[in-house]
Design an enzyme around this catalytic site. Structure first.
Site, mmCIF file in Angstrom:
data_model
loop_
_atom_site.group_PDB
_atom_site.id
_atom_site.type_symbol
_atom_site.label_atom_id
_atom_site.label_comp_id
_atom_site.label_asym_id
_atom_site.label_seq_id
_atom_site.Cartn_x
_atom_site.Cartn_y
_atom_site.Cartn_z
ATOM 1 C CG ASN A 10 -1.736 1.203 1.415
ATOM 2 O OD1 ASN A 10 -1.799 2.030 0.514
ATOM 3 N ND2 ASN A 10 -2.380 1.330 2.568
ATOM 4 C CE LYS A 12 -0.285 3.290 4.657
ATOM 5 N NZ LYS A 12 -0.265 3.435 6.102
ATOM 6 C CG HIS A 97 -5.936 2.040 5.019
ATOM 7 N ND1 HIS A 97 -5.550 2.996 5.926
ATOM 8 C CD2 HIS A 97 -4.905 1.157 4.933
ATOM 9 C CE1 HIS A 97 -4.326 2.716 6.355
ATOM 10 N NE2 HIS A 97 -3.922 1.599 5.767
ATOM 11 C CD GLU A 99 -3.018 5.618 6.670
ATOM 12 O OE1 GLU A 99 -2.944 5.604 5.430
ATOM 13 O OE2 GLU A 99 -2.130 5.156 7.414
ATOM 14 C CD GLU A 167 -3.552 -2.335 7.201
ATOM 15 O OE1 GLU A 167 -2.473 -2.609 6.677
ATOM 16 O OE2 GLU A 167 -4.175 -1.286 6.980
ATOM 17 N N GLY A 173 2.331 2.447 10.805
ATOM 18 C CA GLY A 173 3.339 3.499 10.685
ATOM 19 C C GLY A 173 4.025 3.884 11.988
ATOM 20 C CB SER A 213 4.788 -1.570 12.291
ATOM 21 O OG SER A 213 4.442 -0.211 12.489
HETATM 22 P P1 PGA Z 1 2.656 0.424 7.655
HETATM 23 O O1 PGA Z 1 1.197 0.612 7.015
HETATM 24 O O2 PGA Z 1 3.217 -0.866 7.114
HETATM 25 O O3 PGA Z 1 3.419 1.633 7.221
HETATM 26 O O4 PGA Z 1 2.462 0.359 9.134
HETATM 27 C C1 PGA Z 1 0.353 -0.480 6.748
HETATM 28 C C2 PGA Z 1 -0.945 0.001 6.151
HETATM 29 O O5 PGA Z 1 -1.469 1.050 6.571
HETATM 30 O O6 PGA Z 1 -1.489 -0.639 5.234
#
Ligand code: PGA
Length: 252
Positions: A10, A12, A97, A99, A167, A173, A213
């Site tokens: 992903n 982003k 997601h 976010e 997640e 992150g 992460s």
């Molecule tokens: P990350 O994000 O690996 O940077 O923690 C995962 C995601 O949001 O899909």
């Protein structure tokens, strides 16, 4: 029940044209050279979909988008429809997601509506769920994830058109991850809810990815658990070496 592992990136809101094409080319070279047997998906921002599709030509890495609207077309300034995603070569779309749930107020009901539109257009979905830190600290993780599954996943979803991604919001992150036992517990609970909703056969075949992460050093521990069928990778998917090292360590 053998489920094919999936490693999904992903990206982003990252990458200009040259970065995205270079990253896709590096992934392609690796996947072709190693004859890997997982399913790979990369989900660049909308602006890079066409160019990344071209860069991936001739290899088995699928293209995904990070969101879509639930309508086919019309007066929705700034939105992209499932049909448009299919038209530029997408196979998958990430929906729900955290976010998008946080930044755009997306509800599980909206995610479900988008998923139905995606199936109708011929896209597969990666539907995301996960608890916040406050919810985890109150011991609500399984309840929250179960509710999100029940409300976000359409009743006619199948293992052929749907992948779930667990997640934890607080792990995205941040460099923090749940313990392997916590991840396995949530995935097993999610599979039970899927069985209630979709029937045992579909639930046993449906892939449940872990995300939050994931990096080369924890991929083996987190992605080889019995109910974990791969990873949805954010930050570490932006460097081909890390993304492929995660695949290596996950046994892909
Ligand atoms: P990350 O994000 O690996 O940077 O923690 C995962 C995601 O949001 O899909």
């Amino acid at each position: 029940m053998a489920r094919k592992m999936m490693i999904a990136g992903n990206w982003k809101m990252n990458g200009l044209l040259a970065d995205g094409v270079a990253l896709a080319q590096e992934i392609k070279v690796d996947v072709k050279a190693k004859k890997r047997n997982c399913e790979f998906v990369v989900c660049p921002p909308f602006t890079l979909l066409g160019a990344v599709k071209k860069a991936l030509k001739g290899c088995r890495v699928a293209l995904g988008a990070q969101d879509c609207h639930f309508e086919e077309k019309g007066a929705h300034t700034g939105d992209i429809s499932p049909e448009m995603l299919l038209d530029c070569g997408c196979t998958y779309v990430i929906l729900g997601h955290s976010e998008r749930r946080a930044d755009h107020g997306e509800t599980s009901e909206l995610v479900c509506k988008k998923a139905k539109a995606a199936y109708k257009a011929g896209l597969k979905t990666i539907i995301c769920i996960g608890e916040t830190l406050a919810q985890r600290e109150k011991g609500e993780t399984i309840d929250i994830c179960s509710k999100q599954i029940l409300e976000s996943v359409p009743n006619d979803a199948t293992a052929a058109d749907t992948v779930i991604a667990y997640e934890p919001v607080w792990a995205i992150g941040t460099g923090k991850t749940p313990t392997a036992q916590d991840v396995e517990d949530v995935h097993a609970a999610v599979r039970k809810v899927l069985a209630k909703k979709l029937g045992r056969a579909q639930a046993n075949k449906m892939r449940i990815l872990y995300g939050g992460s994931v990096k080369p050093s924890n991929a083996k521990e987190l992605l080889s658990l019995p109910d974990v069928d791969g990873g949805l990778i954010g930050g570490a998917s932006l460097k081909a070496a890390d993304f492929m090292a995660i695949a290596d360590n996950a046994g892909c």
